[in-house]
Design an enzyme around this catalytic site. Structure first.
Site, mmCIF file in Angstrom:
data_model
loop_
_atom_site.group_PDB
_atom_site.id
_atom_site.type_symbol
_atom_site.label_atom_id
_atom_site.label_comp_id
_atom_site.label_asym_id
_atom_site.label_seq_id
_atom_site.Cartn_x
_atom_site.Cartn_y
_atom_site.Cartn_z
ATOM 1 N N ASP A 36 -51.870 14.850 22.210
ATOM 2 C CA ASP A 36 -50.569 14.178 22.286
ATOM 3 C C ASP A 36 -49.470 15.206 22.469
ATOM 4 O O ASP A 36 -49.148 15.967 21.562
ATOM 5 C CB ASP A 36 -50.327 13.373 21.016
ATOM 6 N N ASP A 177 -54.864 3.285 22.354
ATOM 7 C CA ASP A 177 -54.350 4.453 21.638
ATOM 8 C C ASP A 177 -53.385 3.992 20.558
ATOM 9 O O ASP A 177 -52.363 3.396 20.840
ATOM 10 C CB ASP A 177 -53.625 5.360 22.652
HETATM 11 C C1 DX5 Z 1 -49.308 8.163 18.850
HETATM 12 C C2 DX5 Z 1 -50.462 8.906 19.501
HETATM 13 C C3 DX5 Z 1 -51.821 8.523 18.959
HETATM 14 C C4 DX5 Z 1 -51.952 8.689 17.450
HETATM 15 C C5 DX5 Z 1 -53.176 7.939 16.956
HETATM 16 O O1 DX5 Z 1 -48.183 8.268 19.661
HETATM 17 O O2 DX5 Z 1 -50.479 8.633 20.880
HETATM 18 O O3 DX5 Z 1 -52.813 9.289 19.625
HETATM 19 O O4 DX5 Z 1 -52.083 10.021 17.119
HETATM 20 O O5 DX5 Z 1 -53.247 8.066 15.584
HETATM 21 P P1 DX5 Z 1 -53.276 6.777 14.598
HETATM 22 O O6 DX5 Z 1 -54.746 6.412 14.449
HETATM 23 O O7 DX5 Z 1 -52.691 7.294 13.324
HETATM 24 O O8 DX5 Z 1 -52.451 5.709 15.222
HETATM 25 ZN ZN ZN Z 2 -51.982 9.480 22.207
#
Ligand code: DX5
Ligand code: ZN
Length: 223
Positions: A36, A177
């Site tokens: 990310d 996601d």
């Molecule tokens: C949020 C990110 C995700 C996040 C997922 O903007 O794109 O990849 O890290 O983590 P959780 O499972 O905590 O939603």
């Molecule tokens: Zn992400």
């Protein structure tokens, strides 16, 4: 239904001992490392960056699933160590040149993907279906881990899968996601998702090892 794959969100890993987590992810059979990248403009947060990508690239052969939450990605792709076999998602909402961004990603040998924030219509990818290998359906507003799935997400996944299959684009992967918990993952799979981003909701858990949580997630998504 495409084969299910797990993509581990490294922003949720133990950044103080990332090599240990990556070895566990490799042993757990994770298919991608989800990176990310945030610029504080497109999303109100800063997160992983190009130096982190280079450092991780030096200790693993796992392909990257790079999620660009940055404005005008078409001007910045060369900043990142993008390799053939990686997936690179740009946000539809982040640039006026979506097609150009996707073409540049393909020129680098990576798999182009469009990420859609919860409020963005799936119709927005209609005229770039020939230019993408994946669509990332955000289950949460992008920018932070630990957020709860937006209720309309499951319908959006179903509608996207139906649209892709009915238009003859069944080969395009559908990533989900955000808030991919054990329970949500089951519903997301039944709705038509095939790439699952494991983060703080389902993979990096305080009371379970990566091995255990990855196995539980895989059991659910490989139904
Ligand atoms: C949020 C990110 C995700 C996040 C997922 O903007 O794109 O990849 O890290 O983590 P959780 O499972 O905590 O939603
Ligand atoms: Zn992400």
């Amino acid at each position: 239904m495409l084969p299910a794959k797990l993509s581990a969100s490294l922003m949720c890993a133990n950044l103080l001992d990332i090599e240990k987590d990556i070895r566990e992810l490799e042993q757990a059979g994770i298919e991608y490392l989800h990176m990310d990248i945030m610029d504080g403009e497109f999303v109100p947060n800063l997160m992983l960056n190009n130096l982190f990508l280079k450092a991780v690239r030096s200790i693993t052969k796992l392909p990257f699933d790079i999620h660009l939450m940055i404005t005008n990605p078409e001007r910045k792709l060369d900043w990142f160590d993008i390799r053939p076999g990686d997936i690179v998602s740009i946000h539809y909402e982040s640039t006026s040149n979506v097609l150009g961004s996707l073409q540049l990603i393909e020129e680098k040998g990576a798999l182009p993907s469009v990420a859609l924030s919860p409020a963005t219509s799936i119709e927005s990818i209609h005229y770039v279906l020939d230019n993408i290998k994946m669509v990332n359906i955000m289950a949460v507003n992008p920018g932070f881990a630990g957020r709860k799935m937006v209720p309309m997400t499951l319908q959006k996944i179903q509608d996207t899968r139906n649209m892709l299959d009915s238009l003859g684009y069944g080969h395009i992967m559908l990533e989900v996601d955000g808030n991919v918990s054990l329970e949500n993952a089951s519903h997301m799979r039944h709705a038509g998702a095939d790439v699952f981003v494991g983060g703080s909701s389902g993979l990096f858990l305080s009371d379970k090892s990566i091995q255990v949580s990855a196995k539980k997630l895989k059991d659910v998504i490989n139904c």
